[in-house]
Scaffold this motif. Structure first.
Motif, mmCIF file in Angstrom:
data_model
loop_
_atom_site.group_PDB
_atom_site.id
_atom_site.type_symbol
_atom_site.label_atom_id
_atom_site.label_comp_id
_atom_site.label_asym_id
_atom_site.label_seq_id
_atom_site.Cartn_x
_atom_site.Cartn_y
_atom_site.Cartn_z
ATOM 1 N N GLN A 159 -1.940 8.581 24.400
ATOM 2 C CA GLN A 159 -2.359 7.899 25.625
ATOM 3 C C GLN A 159 -2.826 6.469 25.324
ATOM 4 N N GLN A 160 -3.082 6.213 24.051
ATOM 5 C CA GLN A 160 -3.520 4.890 23.619
ATOM 6 C C GLN A 160 -2.348 3.910 23.728
ATOM 7 N N PRO A 161 -2.593 2.699 24.248
ATOM 8 C CA PRO A 161 -1.502 1.719 24.347
ATOM 9 C C PRO A 161 -1.171 1.101 22.990
ATOM 10 N N TYR A 162 -0.177 1.669 22.316
ATOM 11 C CA TYR A 162 0.220 1.183 20.996
ATOM 12 C C TYR A 162 1.340 0.143 21.100
ATOM 13 N N ILE A 163 1.328 -0.789 20.165
ATOM 14 C CA ILE A 163 2.413 -1.756 20.000
ATOM 15 C C ILE A 163 2.887 -1.655 18.558
ATOM 16 N N VAL A 164 4.199 -1.684 18.370
ATOM 17 C CA VAL A 164 4.765 -1.567 17.032
ATOM 18 C C VAL A 164 4.796 -2.937 16.352
ATOM 19 N N VAL A 165 4.338 -2.950 15.101
ATOM 20 C CA VAL A 165 4.357 -4.162 14.281
ATOM 21 C C VAL A 165 5.116 -3.840 12.994
ATOM 22 N N ILE A 166 6.039 -4.705 12.634
ATOM 23 C CA ILE A 166 6.800 -4.534 11.393
ATOM 24 C C ILE A 166 6.416 -5.640 10.418
ATOM 25 N N ILE A 167 6.105 -5.250 9.193
ATOM 26 C CA ILE A 167 5.830 -6.217 8.132
ATOM 27 C C ILE A 167 6.959 -6.124 7.111
ATOM 28 N N GLN A 168 7.617 -7.251 6.864
ATOM 29 C CA GLN A 168 8.712 -7.271 5.896
ATOM 30 C C GLN A 168 8.370 -8.198 4.730
ATOM 31 N N LEU A 169 8.647 -7.710 3.518
ATOM 32 C CA LEU A 169 8.476 -8.533 2.327
ATOM 33 C C LEU A 169 9.707 -9.421 2.169
ATOM 34 N N SER A 170 9.489 -10.649 1.746
ATOM 35 C CA SER A 170 10.612 -11.575 1.569
ATOM 36 C C SER A 170 11.544 -11.101 0.465
ATOM 37 N N THR A 171 10.996 -10.438 -0.530
ATOM 38 C CA THR A 171 11.803 -9.883 -1.617
ATOM 39 C C THR A 171 11.441 -8.415 -1.802
ATOM 40 N N THR A 172 12.433 -7.610 -2.168
ATOM 41 C CA THR A 172 12.187 -6.194 -2.413
ATOM 42 C C THR A 172 11.392 -6.036 -3.701
ATOM 43 N N SER A 173 10.194 -5.487 -3.576
ATOM 44 C CA SER A 173 9.326 -5.325 -4.740
ATOM 45 C C SER A 173 8.463 -4.088 -4.556
ATOM 46 N N ALA A 174 8.663 -3.093 -5.424
ATOM 47 C CA ALA A 174 7.875 -1.858 -5.343
ATOM 48 C C ALA A 174 6.394 -2.149 -5.561
#
Length: 365
Positions: A159-174
């Motif tokens: 019921q909480q108003p959620y918004i999706v946020v995506i965080i992307q790394l500029s380079t693939t790094s474990a």
């Protein structure tokens, strides 16, 4: 519950840092799985078998060892208990009279390490299945009624108003990904998190936290900003609309990386029209809208006019700002725009023509 070899070896290492005698850890079948004497690993320990079967401390002196044909060396073996169940045994090698004083210490250490291991495994399980649940929420094919029970278990208020946020790394790094996840899993954060890929994570944030200042806190203080890009999806009312927010966040990220790669944070509301038009790119309608721009591309070999048109719209059709961004004189800009009108047969002074030109720049592959 079974004791694995890594946990058993940790018990051996910890206890042998305290006492000088060799320590053995046996599984529920009495097989040695870790020992201060590596030659004994994988051997059956008869003293441990008795300790496990009868749930008692078994002391083995030289006489008993000989009687058992040295299938067990002198020492003391104790069952390891967890929540009332025997999960294995731990033994100290040596004459019983000399090692008896260590038995409670070794037993307690073994059981504490096992308890710690189980708690960590439970926490990993919780994180793993919560991630799967979050990913299901982002999937438009999932029925929200089937997810409500899981939402209650994982303390996610739909019921909480959620918004999706995506965080992307500029380079693939474990390493960078693990550092970011560890930071975002601190107790003071109220979002829900899942890993999308080695260079991408998704967060469900309460609508009240969608502010530029709050979003900046999603990155560690030591983070180098150009290593990250944050895309904020749209807000859609209703518990079954989280996947819409996710789709808009993905599209916003794609658009932002293509047209504003130097920026760190992209808001769907800021790029709403071009983001919503992205799915139109491969349609016959897009082909029609692109015909005037295609004429421009054919006659603009060095892409000068195309870049001018894009910057003109990025500058909100402000001639002065556009000329500043392109580092050209305003009369040069007027000449280029006139040239675009001639090639496309569209006029900047007609709202319909202007809109077609704008859509054309947005729909260009």
């Amino acid at each position: 519950m079974k004791i694995n070899k890594q946990t058993a070896q940790k018990i051996v290492s910890r206890t042998m840092n305290i006492i000088q005698n060799s320590v053995n850890v046996m599984d529920e079948n009495g097989i040695i799985i870790a020992s201060g004497d590596s030659s004994r690993v994988n051997q059956k320990h008869i003293g441990a078998i008795v300790a496990i079967r009868e749930n008692k401390v078994v002391e083995i002196d030289q006489t008993l060892a000989e009687k058992w044909n040295f299938e067990a060396k002198p020492g003391i073996n104790m069952p390891i208990n967890y929540l009332g169940n025997i999960v294995g045994a731990v033994g100290i090698s040596g004459e019983p009279d000399k090692v008896r004083s260590y038995t409670e210490l070794v037993k307690m250490t073994a059981e504490l390490i096992i308890e710690q291991y189980i708690l960590l495994e439970q926490e990993r399980w919780l994180h793993r299945y919560k991630e799967e649940f979050i990913l299901q929420l982002l999937d438009e094919t999932q029925q929200i009624t089937q997810l409500k029970q899981q939402a209650h278990f994982f303390d996610v208020d739909l019921q909480q108003p959620y918004i999706v946020v995506i965080i992307q790394l500029s380079t693939t790094s474990a390493e960078l990904l693990q550092e970011l996840i560890t930071y975002l899993q601190q107790p003071h954060f109220t979002h829900h998190l899942a890993i999308l890929a080695l260079d991408k994570i998704v967060l469900l944030l309460p609508q009240t936290q969608i502010k530029h200042k709050e979003l900046a806190k999603l990155l560690p203080e030591t983070a180098i900003l150009h290593n990250y890009h944050i895309a904020v999806g749209g807000y859609f009312t209703g518990e079954s609309k989280i996947h819409y927010s996710y789709q808009t966040a993905l599209s916003t990220l794609e658009y932002g990386l293509q047209y504003h790669p130097k920026k760190t944070i992209y808001f769907f509301e800021q790029y709403q029209l071009p983001v919503l038009l992205q799915n139109l790119t491969r349609s016959w309608q897009a082909e029609e809208l692109l015909k005037p721009i295609q004429k421009l591309i054919q006659q603009d070999q060095n892409h000068l006019l195309r870049k001018t048109l894009q910057q003109y719209f990025l500058s909100n059709c402000d001639l002065s700002l556009t000329s500043q961004k392109l580092f050209i004189h305003i009369n040069t800009l007027r000449y280029r725009l006139h040239k675009i009108e001639q090639i496309t047969s569209l006029s900047f002074n007609k709202i319909t023509d202007l809109f077609i030109l704008y859509l054309g720049t947005l729909l260009l592959p």
